[in-house]
Write a protein that holds these residues in place. Sequence first.
Motif, PDB file in Angstrom:
ATOM      1  N   ARG A 133       2.157  33.940  70.222  1.00 40.90           N
ATOM      2  CA  ARG A 133       1.006  34.499  69.506  1.00 40.90           C
ATOM      3  C   ARG A 133       0.009  35.163  70.457  1.00 40.90           C
ATOM      4  NH1 ARG A 133       1.145  29.219  67.007  1.00 40.90           N
ATOM      5  NH2 ARG A 133      -0.674  28.642  68.258  1.00 40.90           N
ATOM      6  N   GLY A 134       0.305  35.114  71.760  1.00 38.81           N
ATOM      7  CA  GLY A 134      -0.642  35.607  72.743  1.00 38.81           C
ATOM      8  C   GLY A 134      -0.405  37.062  73.116  1.00 38.81           C
ATOM      9  N   GLU A 135      -1.184  37.522  74.087  1.00 37.85           N
ATOM     10  CA  GLU A 135      -1.135  38.919  74.500  1.00 37.85           C
ATOM     11  C   GLU A 135       0.170  39.284  75.202  1.00 37.85           C
ATOM     12  OE1 GLU A 135      -4.513  39.717  76.897  1.00 37.85           O
ATOM     13  OE2 GLU A 135      -5.974  39.447  75.271  1.00 37.85           O
ATOM     14  N   SER A 136       0.856  38.300  75.784  1.00 38.83           N
ATOM     15  CA  SER A 136       2.097  38.609  76.497  1.00 38.83           C
ATOM     16  C   SER A 136       3.318  38.625  75.586  1.00 38.83           C
ATOM     17  CB  SER A 136       2.323  37.584  77.621  1.00 38.83           C
ATOM     18  OG  SER A 136       2.541  36.285  77.082  1.00 38.83           O
ATOM     19  N   ALA A 182       1.234  33.027  80.670  1.00 38.34           N
ATOM     20  CA  ALA A 182       1.025  34.227  79.854  1.00 38.34           C
ATOM     21  C   ALA A 182       0.492  35.379  80.710  1.00 38.34           C
ATOM     22  CB  ALA A 182       0.073  33.915  78.705  1.00 38.34           C
ATOM     23  N   ARG A 183      -0.448  35.072  81.602  1.00 37.55           N
ATOM     24  CA  ARG A 183      -0.971  36.129  82.483  1.00 37.55           C
ATOM     25  C   ARG A 183       0.130  36.658  83.398  1.00 37.55           C
ATOM     26  NH1 ARG A 183      -5.417  32.497  82.754  1.00 37.55           N
ATOM     27  NH2 ARG A 183      -4.697  31.718  84.794  1.00 37.55           N
ATOM     28  N   HIS A 184       0.959  35.761  83.879  1.00 37.94           N
ATOM     29  CA  HIS A 184       2.039  36.181  84.771  1.00 37.94           C
ATOM     30  C   HIS A 184       3.064  37.015  84.010  1.00 37.94           C
ATOM     31  CE1 HIS A 184       2.632  35.357  88.998  1.00 37.94           C
ATOM     32  NE2 HIS A 184       3.936  35.360  88.815  1.00 37.94           N
ATOM     33  N   CYS A 201      11.605  26.671  92.380  1.00 40.78           N
ATOM     34  CA  CYS A 201      11.107  27.759  93.223  1.00 40.78           C
ATOM     35  C   CYS A 201      10.038  28.589  92.539  1.00 40.78           C
ATOM     36  CB  CYS A 201      12.265  28.662  93.636  1.00 40.78           C
ATOM     37  SG  CYS A 201      13.528  27.825  94.606  1.00 40.78           S
ATOM     38  N   ASP A 202       9.582  28.167  91.377  1.00 38.95           N
ATOM     39  CA  ASP A 202       8.553  28.923  90.664  1.00 38.95           C
ATOM     40  C   ASP A 202       7.246  28.878  91.454  1.00 38.95           C
ATOM     41  OD1 ASP A 202       6.736  30.063  88.956  1.00 38.95           O
ATOM     42  OD2 ASP A 202       7.090  28.700  87.283  1.00 38.95           O
ATOM     43  N   PRO A 203       6.736  30.005  91.918  1.00 33.29           N
ATOM     44  CA  PRO A 203       5.520  29.957  92.738  1.00 33.29           C
ATOM     45  C   PRO A 203       4.282  29.510  91.986  1.00 33.29           C
ATOM     46  CG  PRO A 203       6.129  32.232  92.248  1.00 33.29           C
ATOM     47  CD  PRO A 203       7.263  31.380  91.783  1.00 33.29           C
ATOM     48  N   ILE A 204       4.276  29.619  90.649  1.00 34.66           N
ATOM     49  CA  ILE A 204       3.097  29.175  89.892  1.00 34.66           C
ATOM     50  C   ILE A 204       3.349  27.840  89.197  1.00 34.66           C
ATOM     51  CG2 ILE A 204       2.307  31.538  89.564  1.00 34.66           C
ATOM     52  CD1 ILE A 204       3.257  31.309  86.633  1.00 34.66           C
ATOM     53  N   ARG A 205       4.552  27.255  89.369  1.00 31.54           N
ATOM     54  CA  ARG A 205       4.876  25.935  88.803  1.00 31.54           C
ATOM     55  C   ARG A 205       4.563  25.888  87.305  1.00 31.54           C
ATOM     56  NH1 ARG A 205       8.258  23.218  91.204  1.00 31.54           N
ATOM     57  NH2 ARG A 205       7.360  21.218  90.626  1.00 31.54           N
ATOM     58  N   GLU A 216       4.316  40.624  85.239  1.00 29.28           N
ATOM     59  CA  GLU A 216       5.645  40.722  85.814  1.00 29.28           C
ATOM     60  C   GLU A 216       6.708  41.284  84.869  1.00 29.28           C
ATOM     61  OE1 GLU A 216       6.624  40.179  88.875  1.00 29.28           O
ATOM     62  OE2 GLU A 216       4.681  39.517  89.643  1.00 29.28           O
ATOM     63  N   LEU A 217       6.588  41.060  83.574  1.00 27.14           N
ATOM     64  CA  LEU A 217       7.692  41.410  82.678  1.00 27.14           C
ATOM     65  C   LEU A 217       7.933  42.907  82.528  1.00 27.14           C
ATOM     66  CD1 LEU A 217       7.699  38.648  79.926  1.00 27.14           C
ATOM     67  CD2 LEU A 217       8.650  38.684  82.241  1.00 27.14           C
ATOM     68  N   PRO A 218       6.925  43.770  82.615  1.00 25.29           N
ATOM     69  CA  PRO A 218       7.249  45.199  82.623  1.00 25.29           C
ATOM     70  C   PRO A 218       8.194  45.582  83.768  1.00 25.29           C
ATOM     71  CG  PRO A 218       4.936  44.900  82.122  1.00 25.29           C
ATOM     72  CD  PRO A 218       5.464  43.553  82.512  1.00 25.29           C
ATOM     73  N   ARG A 219       7.995  44.998  84.943  1.00 21.49           N
ATOM     74  CA  ARG A 219       8.897  45.233  86.070  1.00 21.49           C
ATOM     75  C   ARG A 219      10.285  44.682  85.774  1.00 21.49           C
ATOM     76  NH1 ARG A 219      10.880  42.108  89.842  1.00 21.49           N
ATOM     77  NH2 ARG A 219       9.525  40.360  89.268  1.00 21.49           N
TER      78      ARG A 219
END
Length: 217
Positions: free
Chosen positions: A151-154, A97-99, A134-138, A103-106
């Motif tokens: 339901r979250g902020e993202s 969610a933090r990612h 290849c996901d850097p955050i797995r 990232e999603l605006p970009r």
Amino acid sequence: TRDHTRSTSPPPGSDVARRAGTRDHTRSTSPPPGSDDARRALTQDIPHDGHDRAHGTSPPPHSHAARRACVHEVPRSNNHWHRVRDNSAQRSVEMLARHQMHELPRVLRELEVHGRKCSCWIWWVFPTDHPGFCDPIRSYVTTETARSLLRGESEPQWRQVLEKLADLVGEHGRDVFPRVDHGRIHFFLRFWSEVPDTPDWFQRTLAKFRCVEWPSF
């Protein structure tokens, strides 16, 4: 007999004498077969994960052998492993969610400019229960944690990107994505079809993606 012994013994210091002495020394120092000494001699030359179990020494701290020893020696209840798995899944969805927020605006700007996927972000827009290679955050989600993304902020950023992609797929089909991403979308649709109580906008968006056939490989 004494004369015969003197006549057949090799001269002192000769190669034959030295070889004979070596054979006699080997016979005298080798332990009897099957004895404890013989078994210890066999195990001394066999490496065991970087430490000598035959001598009872402990593996180096934090080594693979030490971790395996801990797993075997410390019994774990089923409840313990369930808690570990649940905590890991919750941490993963929170990190995702933090990612997404970052990232999603970009990603949305990229889609508006190019009309297709150009950079690497497929795992954060189409999360499943398996981390991308290849996901850097797995990142990954489970059927228990997936709805928290809705339901979250993202959620607003994720919705904008998904709806934009659905519109682009409706116009251009699978060519919006490189072929390597088609399998990810296939498994995304399959996974989220089993997540209950998703909002109407999400179901409408997924229905647009399902109008296109996504191969699983």
